[in-house]
Design an enzyme around this catalytic site. Structure first.
Site, PDB file in Angstrom:
ATOM      1  N   TYR A   1      -3.827  14.711  -2.690  1.00 29.97           N
ATOM      2  CA  TYR A   1      -4.240  14.026  -1.472  1.00 29.97           C
ATOM      3  C   TYR A   1      -5.312  14.810  -0.721  1.00 29.97           C
ATOM      4  O   TYR A   1      -5.097  15.302   0.387  1.00 29.97           O
ATOM      5  CB  TYR A   1      -3.013  13.797  -0.586  1.00 29.97           C
TER       6      TYR A   1
ATOM      7  N   HIS B   1       1.789   4.290  -3.081  1.00 25.89           N
ATOM      8  CA  HIS B   1       1.718   5.761  -3.072  1.00 25.89           C
ATOM      9  C   HIS B   1       2.847   6.348  -3.926  1.00 25.89           C
ATOM     10  O   HIS B   1       2.684   7.392  -4.557  1.00 25.89           O
ATOM     11  CB  HIS B   1       1.808   6.309  -1.643  1.00 25.89           C
TER      12      HIS B   1
ATOM     13  N   HIS C   1      -9.291   8.544   3.846  1.00 27.36           N
ATOM     14  CA  HIS C   1      -9.287   7.138   4.275  1.00 27.36           C
ATOM     15  C   HIS C   1     -10.702   6.620   4.535  1.00 27.36           C
ATOM     16  O   HIS C   1     -10.887   5.450   4.861  1.00 27.36           O
ATOM     17  CB  HIS C   1      -8.471   6.950   5.564  1.00 27.36           C
TER      18      HIS C   1
ATOM     19  N   GLU D   1      -5.794   6.871  -2.037  1.00 30.29           N
ATOM     20  CA  GLU D   1      -5.823   5.837  -0.992  1.00 30.29           C
ATOM     21  C   GLU D   1      -6.333   4.507  -1.555  1.00 30.29           C
ATOM     22  O   GLU D   1      -5.806   3.440  -1.237  1.00 30.29           O
ATOM     23  CB  GLU D   1      -6.730   6.276   0.160  1.00 30.29           C
TER      24      GLU D   1
ATOM     25  N   HIS E   1       0.850  -1.207   0.000  1.00 36.37           N
ATOM     26  CA  HIS E   1       0.000   0.000   0.000  1.00 36.37           C
ATOM     27  C   HIS E   1       0.882   1.253   0.000  1.00 36.37           C
ATOM     28  O   HIS E   1       0.702   2.151  -0.816  1.00 36.37           O
ATOM     29  CB  HIS E   1      -0.919  -0.006   1.238  1.00 36.37           C
ATOM     30  N   GLU E   2       1.830   1.289   0.912  1.00 36.92           N
ATOM     31  CA  GLU E   2       2.670   2.491   1.030  1.00 36.92           C
ATOM     32  C   GLU E   2       3.534   2.684  -0.211  1.00 36.92           C
ATOM     33  O   GLU E   2       3.679   3.795  -0.712  1.00 36.92           O
ATOM     34  CB  GLU E   2       3.525   2.426   2.295  1.00 36.92           C
TER      35      GLU E   2
HETATM   36 ZN   LIG Z   1      -2.207   5.398   2.287  1.00 35.09          ZN
END
Ligand SMILES: [Zn+2]
Length: 342
Positions: free
Chosen positions: A178, A167, A265, A187, A163-164
């Site tokens: 964002y 980005h 999120h 996200e 996930h990270e």
């Molecule tokens: Zn994230």
């Protein structure tokens, strides 16, 4: 989740959450600046056509709990080195390597920038820090305070690592801002490819996968996972992710951490659920069709300010380019089911 804990958690959870949000926000602004330059650089690299597949560079450092002025820290493991004594180092190393392998083998992407950039991680960031993040140039993992994340939990979840790192891919491609819907899409793409890296590693079909993000890394009293793509809003106590536009949460993008950059999120649950529905409808393993469709849209169609409706149309267009009318219909009905398309 941190935003919710900052207001609704126990005193201890509120303190841990607020500290983590403040550090993450500072890192995110650094990431936005670095991302802008990386995108321009990447476009230039693309123009002169020097992209080639080389051995993926991966290295892991120990921040030794010193925080941001000591990044990356002391080097503990690089490609070709034996296992480190520290499990967090090995977990970060393996998760990064597996994420790069997924992008290379499934999506034909050469690292985050498609130009072979080295994947650098730092573990043991700060003291009991309850987050993991991509800072625009490297991965950073806290140990978890034991009040929100289990000690050592953040490096144990390959989907959190992927996930990270995703980005980074988004930053080098669509550059989704964002904030509000573009931020929720940012996200969501991280959850999509985070989950796909995990499913690919476990050789799961879409029907077999749990579709949970960060399963088993929270303290048990908080819940099962960070997010559920199959059933948004059910992953942990206080999870109020919507899975349909009827329940879209319209939050301001201000400096209040509880508002989460305009609910990035929270509302990511809607495009997450659309991906899940498309993947189930398309059958087989989710990376074979749905993943390739979403990746094509992210890297060739979306831009910094893309909103949900446009993203839906872009994935339908990608389904047509890569596959055919049946796949387009499946993707369209997924977005219709979550209320993004009428
Ligand atoms: Zn994230």
């Amino acid at each position: 989740m941190l935003a919710w804990l900052a207001t609704q958690g126990t005193t201890e959870q509120r303190e841990a959450a607020i500290q983590s949000i403040a550090t993450s926000a500072a890192m995110r602004s650094r990431r936005a600046v670095l991302g802008h330059f990386s995108r321009e650089l990447n476009q230039n690299i693309g123009l002169i056509g020097v992209v080639s597949m080389t051995e993926q560079g991966v290295s892991v450092y120990d921040n030794e709990k010193n925080g941001r002025n000591f990044l990356p820290g002391v080097k503990k493991r690089a490609v070709g080195d034996p296992l480190a004594a520290d499990p967090a180092v090995n977990e970060a190393f393996d998760g990064s390597s597996q994420t790069a392998a997924f992008y290379r083998d499934v999506l034909e992407r050469n690292s985050l920038d498609n130009a072979g950039m080295e994947l650098i991680s730092s573990v043991h960031y700060g003291v009991g820090f309850d987050n993991a993040f991509w800072d625009g140039s490297q991965m950073v993992y806290g140990d978890g305070s034991g009040r929100i994340f289990q000690a050592g939990g953040l490096t144990r979840a390959i989907d959190v690592i992927a996930h990270e790192l995703t980005h980074g891919v988004t930053e080098f491609t669509a550059g989704l801002v964002y904030s509000k819907q573009s931020g929720a899409l940012n996200e969501s793409f991280s959850d999509v490819f985070g989950s796909l890296v995990k499913q690919y590693n476990l050789k799961q079909t879409a029907a077999d996968a749990t579709w949970l993000i960060g399963e088993g890394i929270l303290v048990p009293t908080l819940g099962l996972a960070l997010r559920s793509m199959q059933s948004p809003g059910t992953a942990f106590a206080g999870d109020h992710q919507p899975g349909h536009m009827d329940n879209y949460v319209d939050l301001p993008d201000d400096n209040n951490p509880a508002n989460d950059n305009g609910g990035v999120h929270v509302n990511s649950g809607i495009p997450n659920h659309a991906f899940y529905l498309a993947a189930i409808a398309l059958g087989g393993s989710a990376w074979e069709k749905a993943g390739k469709i979403w990746y094509n849209a992210l890297t060739t169609k979306l831009g910094p300010n893309t909103q949900f409706v446009e993203a839906a149309q872009f994935t339908i267009d990608s389904a047509g380019e890569l596959f055919g009318a049946a796949e387009q219909a499946a993707v369209r009905s997924a977005w219709t089911e979550v209320g993004v398309l009428g």
